[in-house]
Design a protein around this motif. Structure first.
Motif, PDB file in Angstrom:
ATOM      1  N   HIS A  90       0.831  -1.207   0.000  1.00  0.00           N
ATOM      2  CA  HIS A  90       0.000   0.000   0.000  1.00  0.00           C
ATOM      3  C   HIS A  90       0.862   1.252   0.000  1.00  0.00           C
ATOM      4  O   HIS A  90       0.470   2.252  -0.602  1.00  0.00           O
ATOM      5  N   ASN A  91       2.051   1.212   0.643  1.00  0.00           N
ATOM      6  CA  ASN A  91       3.013   2.296   0.426  1.00  0.00           C
ATOM      7  C   ASN A  91       3.358   2.368  -1.059  1.00  0.00           C
ATOM      8  O   ASN A  91       3.554   3.455  -1.613  1.00  0.00           O
ATOM      9  N   ASN A  92       3.436   1.184  -1.684  1.00  0.00           N
ATOM     10  CA  ASN A  92       3.784   1.141  -3.104  1.00  0.00           C
ATOM     11  C   ASN A  92       2.753   1.870  -3.956  1.00  0.00           C
ATOM     12  O   ASN A  92       3.100   2.575  -4.907  1.00  0.00           O
ATOM     13  N   LEU A  93       1.486   1.733  -3.596  1.00  0.00           N
ATOM     14  CA  LEU A  93       0.434   2.410  -4.352  1.00  0.00           C
ATOM     15  C   LEU A  93       0.493   3.918  -4.134  1.00  0.00           C
ATOM     16  O   LEU A  93       0.420   4.702  -5.078  1.00  0.00           O
ATOM     17  N   GLY A  94       0.649   4.318  -2.868  1.00  0.00           N
ATOM     18  CA  GLY A  94       0.748   5.742  -2.587  1.00  0.00           C
ATOM     19  C   GLY A  94       1.908   6.390  -3.321  1.00  0.00           C
ATOM     20  O   GLY A  94       1.771   7.472  -3.905  1.00  0.00           O
ATOM     21  N   ALA A  95       3.060   5.721  -3.313  1.00  0.00           N
ATOM     22  CA  ALA A  95       4.245   6.272  -3.974  1.00  0.00           C
ATOM     23  C   ALA A  95       4.077   6.301  -5.489  1.00  0.00           C
ATOM     24  O   ALA A  95       4.509   7.251  -6.152  1.00  0.00           O
ATOM     25  N   PHE A  96       3.455   5.260  -6.045  1.00  0.00           N
ATOM     26  CA  PHE A  96       3.282   5.189  -7.502  1.00  0.00           C
ATOM     27  C   PHE A  96       2.500   6.395  -8.017  1.00  0.00           C
ATOM     28  O   PHE A  96       2.928   7.092  -8.951  1.00  0.00           O
ATOM     29  N   PHE A  97       1.344   6.648  -7.433  1.00  0.00           N
ATOM     30  CA  PHE A  97       0.506   7.730  -7.936  1.00  0.00           C
ATOM     31  C   PHE A  97       1.042   9.104  -7.539  1.00  0.00           C
ATOM     32  O   PHE A  97       0.979  10.051  -8.329  1.00  0.00           O
ATOM     33  N   ALA A  98       1.600   9.223  -6.330  1.00  0.00           N
ATOM     34  CA  ALA A  98       2.138  10.523  -5.907  1.00  0.00           C
ATOM     35  C   ALA A  98       3.303  10.942  -6.789  1.00  0.00           C
ATOM     36  O   ALA A  98       3.441  12.118  -7.145  1.00  0.00           O
ATOM     37  N   SER A  99       4.145   9.986  -7.169  1.00  0.00           N
ATOM     38  CA  SER A  99       5.305  10.315  -7.997  1.00  0.00           C
ATOM     39  C   SER A  99       4.898  10.729  -9.406  1.00  0.00           C
ATOM     40  O   SER A  99       5.727  11.231 -10.169  1.00  0.00           O
ATOM     41  N   ARG A 100       3.613  10.539  -9.732  1.00  0.00           N
ATOM     42  CA  ARG A 100       3.098  10.935 -11.042  1.00  0.00           C
ATOM     43  C   ARG A 100       2.117  12.095 -10.947  1.00  0.00           C
ATOM     44  O   ARG A 100       1.293  12.307 -11.832  1.00  0.00           O
ATOM     45  N   GLY A 101       2.210  12.841  -9.851  1.00  0.00           N
ATOM     46  CA  GLY A 101       1.494  14.100  -9.755  1.00  0.00           C
ATOM     47  C   GLY A 101       0.132  14.064  -9.095  1.00  0.00           C
ATOM     48  O   GLY A 101      -0.619  15.035  -9.165  1.00  0.00           O
ATOM     49  N   ILE A 102      -0.202  12.954  -8.412  1.00  0.00           N
ATOM     50  CA  ILE A 102      -1.500  12.815  -7.760  1.00  0.00           C
ATOM     51  C   ILE A 102      -1.284  12.711  -6.252  1.00  0.00           C
ATOM     52  O   ILE A 102      -0.487  11.883  -5.788  1.00  0.00           O
ATOM     53  N   LEU A 103      -1.957  13.528  -5.479  1.00  0.00           N
ATOM     54  CA  LEU A 103      -1.879  13.412  -4.028  1.00  0.00           C
ATOM     55  C   LEU A 103      -2.729  12.219  -3.594  1.00  0.00           C
ATOM     56  O   LEU A 103      -3.886  12.087  -4.011  1.00  0.00           O
ATOM     57  N   VAL A 104      -2.154  11.348  -2.772  1.00  0.00           N
ATOM     58  CA  VAL A 104      -2.808  10.086  -2.413  1.00  0.00           C
ATOM     59  C   VAL A 104      -3.066  10.033  -0.914  1.00  0.00           C
ATOM     60  O   VAL A 104      -2.200  10.382  -0.110  1.00  0.00           O
ATOM     61  N   VAL A 105      -4.264   9.579  -0.551  1.00  0.00           N
ATOM     62  CA  VAL A 105      -4.640   9.381   0.846  1.00  0.00           C
ATOM     63  C   VAL A 105      -5.026   7.917   1.030  1.00  0.00           C
ATOM     64  O   VAL A 105      -5.840   7.387   0.265  1.00  0.00           O
ATOM     65  N   ILE A 106      -4.426   7.251   2.026  1.00  0.00           N
ATOM     66  CA  ILE A 106      -4.744   5.850   2.317  1.00  0.00           C
ATOM     67  C   ILE A 106      -5.150   5.741   3.781  1.00  0.00           C
ATOM     68  O   ILE A 106      -4.298   5.810   4.669  1.00  0.00           O
ATOM     69  N   PRO A 107      -6.444   5.604   4.069  1.00  0.00           N
ATOM     70  CA  PRO A 107      -6.888   5.494   5.452  1.00  0.00           C
ATOM     71  C   PRO A 107      -6.972   4.052   5.933  1.00  0.00           C
ATOM     72  O   PRO A 107      -7.252   3.134   5.149  1.00  0.00           O
ATOM     73  N   ASP A 108      -6.730   3.851   7.221  1.00  0.00           N
ATOM     74  CA  ASP A 108      -7.170   2.630   7.882  1.00  0.00           C
ATOM     75  C   ASP A 108      -8.639   2.787   8.221  1.00  0.00           C
ATOM     76  O   ASP A 108      -9.161   3.906   8.323  1.00  0.00           O
ATOM     77  N   TYR A 109      -9.326   1.669   8.414  1.00  0.00           N
ATOM     78  CA  TYR A 109     -10.728   1.713   8.815  1.00  0.00           C
ATOM     79  C   TYR A 109     -10.995   0.553   9.767  1.00  0.00           C
ATOM     80  O   TYR A 109     -10.224  -0.403   9.850  1.00  0.00           O
ATOM     81  N   ARG A 110     -12.092   0.633  10.492  1.00  0.00           N
ATOM     82  CA  ARG A 110     -12.398  -0.382  11.495  1.00  0.00           C
ATOM     83  C   ARG A 110     -12.734  -1.725  10.830  1.00  0.00           C
ATOM     84  O   ARG A 110     -13.246  -1.765   9.713  1.00  0.00           O
ATOM     85  N   LEU A 111     -12.425  -2.805  11.548  1.00  0.00           N
ATOM     86  CA  LEU A 111     -12.554  -4.153  11.012  1.00  0.00           C
ATOM     87  C   LEU A 111     -13.473  -5.005  11.874  1.00  0.00           C
ATOM     88  O   LEU A 111     -13.675  -4.729  13.068  1.00  0.00           O
ATOM     89  N   VAL A 112     -14.022  -6.061  11.281  1.00  0.00           N
ATOM     90  CA  VAL A 112     -14.754  -7.086  12.015  1.00  0.00           C
ATOM     91  C   VAL A 112     -13.759  -7.823  12.912  1.00  0.00           C
ATOM     92  O   VAL A 112     -12.634  -8.100  12.473  1.00  0.00           O
ATOM     93  N   PRO A 113     -14.081  -8.089  14.206  1.00  0.00           N
ATOM     94  CA  PRO A 113     -15.415  -8.078  14.807  1.00  0.00           C
ATOM     95  C   PRO A 113     -15.814  -6.768  15.489  1.00  0.00           C
ATOM     96  O   PRO A 113     -16.881  -6.719  16.111  1.00  0.00           O
ATOM     97  N   GLY A 114     -15.003  -5.730  15.381  1.00  0.00           N
ATOM     98  CA  GLY A 114     -15.298  -4.509  16.115  1.00  0.00           C
ATOM     99  C   GLY A 114     -16.125  -3.511  15.343  1.00  0.00           C
ATOM    100  O   GLY A 114     -16.060  -2.301  15.612  1.00  0.00           O
ATOM    101  N   ILE A 115     -16.926  -3.977  14.396  1.00  0.00           N
ATOM    102  CA  ILE A 115     -17.653  -3.068  13.514  1.00  0.00           C
ATOM    103  C   ILE A 115     -18.891  -3.768  12.974  1.00  0.00           C
ATOM    104  O   ILE A 115     -18.900  -4.994  12.785  1.00  0.00           O
ATOM    105  N   THR A 116     -19.962  -3.013  12.741  1.00  0.00           N
ATOM    106  CA  THR A 116     -21.169  -3.534  12.118  1.00  0.00           C
ATOM    107  C   THR A 116     -21.633  -2.560  11.032  1.00  0.00           C
ATOM    108  O   THR A 116     -21.308  -1.368  11.070  1.00  0.00           O
ATOM    109  N   PHE A 117     -22.389  -3.067  10.083  1.00  0.00           N
ATOM    110  CA  PHE A 117     -22.908  -2.261   8.977  1.00  0.00           C
ATOM    111  C   PHE A 117     -23.779  -1.132   9.515  1.00  0.00           C
ATOM    112  O   PHE A 117     -24.580  -1.340  10.414  1.00  0.00           O
TER     113      PHE A 117
END
Length: 335
Positions: A90-117
């Protein structure tokens, strides 16, 4: 549309090396990946609510760079914006697009079992809204969204729930969305994931009622027509359940008036497109996304602005008509 290779990595993707757990192709490019400026921020109240911002090395000649927000996969139960122990995934994705002129944001998000729809989709909303409010180095009127696998499930649900998308500050700012390898329909034929989904949604009945394909079928045509253009992307060796559900989703989305283009990444499997970026092999889809974002941001935004103006004009004209006109069905745009 199918993609096999780009000019920088001729031939089919080196998929076995790309997905090798030691990530030899990424490791060989570690210095380039780590040379891209990356900063970490908090976007919510829990320890999980962190995100990384990857900055283009030089400001664009036309002003602020467009923003790409990426939501990674992990079967609803795992994943990280920077995956240990290598901290290359995922660092690889951020670096790939940023190095080509796009600002990239990669968030973490909550996971099961600590989350419900729909808390996964609420995290998507909150990360996007935080970006709009806090990332001054990017153009918050030119936002693109990319969701892979379970991350794409949360992203699709966010877009298809009017209570989340239309009420958020992102409405009217998102110029395009990419759904990649997303389980748009969740069925018992994948028992392990189905059990996890039952925990997230609450029951088998709620899984059937709330997975993305069901949400699409429940959503008004007017809402679907207001959504940004979608790129529906599957790997050539995608699991059948996922590729089938994505084709069905695209067909019904288009029938309902939404704008969707379909792509097949030949030579890739479910995981390899994400891992390929910054590896030197199988990056063709990434270059195409760069062209799409950099070349189409202004055009897409102008089109969306015009669409919203037209929607407002139609609404105003309807208000001026005799009351019986309110019984007429809303027009549906076909593509």
């Amino acid at each position: 549309m199918s993609y096999a290779a780009d000019s920088k990595s001729p031939g089919r993707p080196r998929t076995k090396e790309i997905i090798d757990p030691t990530y030899p192709l990424l490791e060989a490019n570690r210095s380039a990946i780590e040379s891209v400026r990356r900063e970490t921020f908090t976007y919510g109240s829990s320890d999980v609510h962190s995100l990384d911002v990857y900055y283009p090395p030089l400001p664009g000649s036309d002003g602020l760079p467009p923003i790409l927000i990426f939501f990674y996969g992990g079967g609803l139960v795992r994943g990280s914006r920077s995956s240990p122990p290598s901290n290359l995934v995922h660092n690889n994705l951020g670096a790939f697009f940023a190095s080509r002129g796009i600002l990239v944001v990669i968030p973490d998000y909550r996971l099961v079992p600590g989350i419900t729809f729909p808390q996964g989709s609420e995290d998507v909303r909150d990360a996007i809204e935080w970006t709009i409010e806090n990332v001054a180095e990017g153009d918050s009127n030119h936002i693109f969204l990319l969701g892979h696998s379970a991350g794409g499930l949360h992203l699709a649900s966010y877009l298809l729930l009017p209570s989340l998308y239309r009420s958020s500050s992102a409405f009217g700012r998102v110029c395009g969305t990419i759904l990649m390898g997303v389980p748009c329909e969740i069925l018992p034929s994948r028992p392990q994931f189905y059990a996890i989904a039952q925990h997230y949604y609450g029951s088998a009945k709620k899984v059937a009622a709330n997975h993305p394909l069901s949400l699409l079928r429940q959503t008004d045509d007017s809402h679907i027509c207001s959504l940004p253009p979608v790129r529906n992307v599957v790997a050539g060796s995608e699991p059948r359940a996922i590729s089938t559900s994505m084709r069905t989703f695209a067909r019904e989305y288009r029938k309902r008036g939404g704008t969707v283009d379909e792509f097949v990444l030949e030579g890739h499997d479910h995981l390899s497109p994400i891992l390929a970026l910054s590896s030197g092999s199988g990056e063709d889809w990434g270059y195409d996304v760069v062209r799409w974002i950099m070349g189409g941001a202004d055009e897409t935004a102008d089109t969306m602005d015009q669409s919203h103006h037209e929607e407002r004009a139609v609404a105003e004209s309807i208000n001026d008509l005799p009351k019986v006109a309110s019984d007429l069905p809303s027009p549906v745009t076909t593509h």
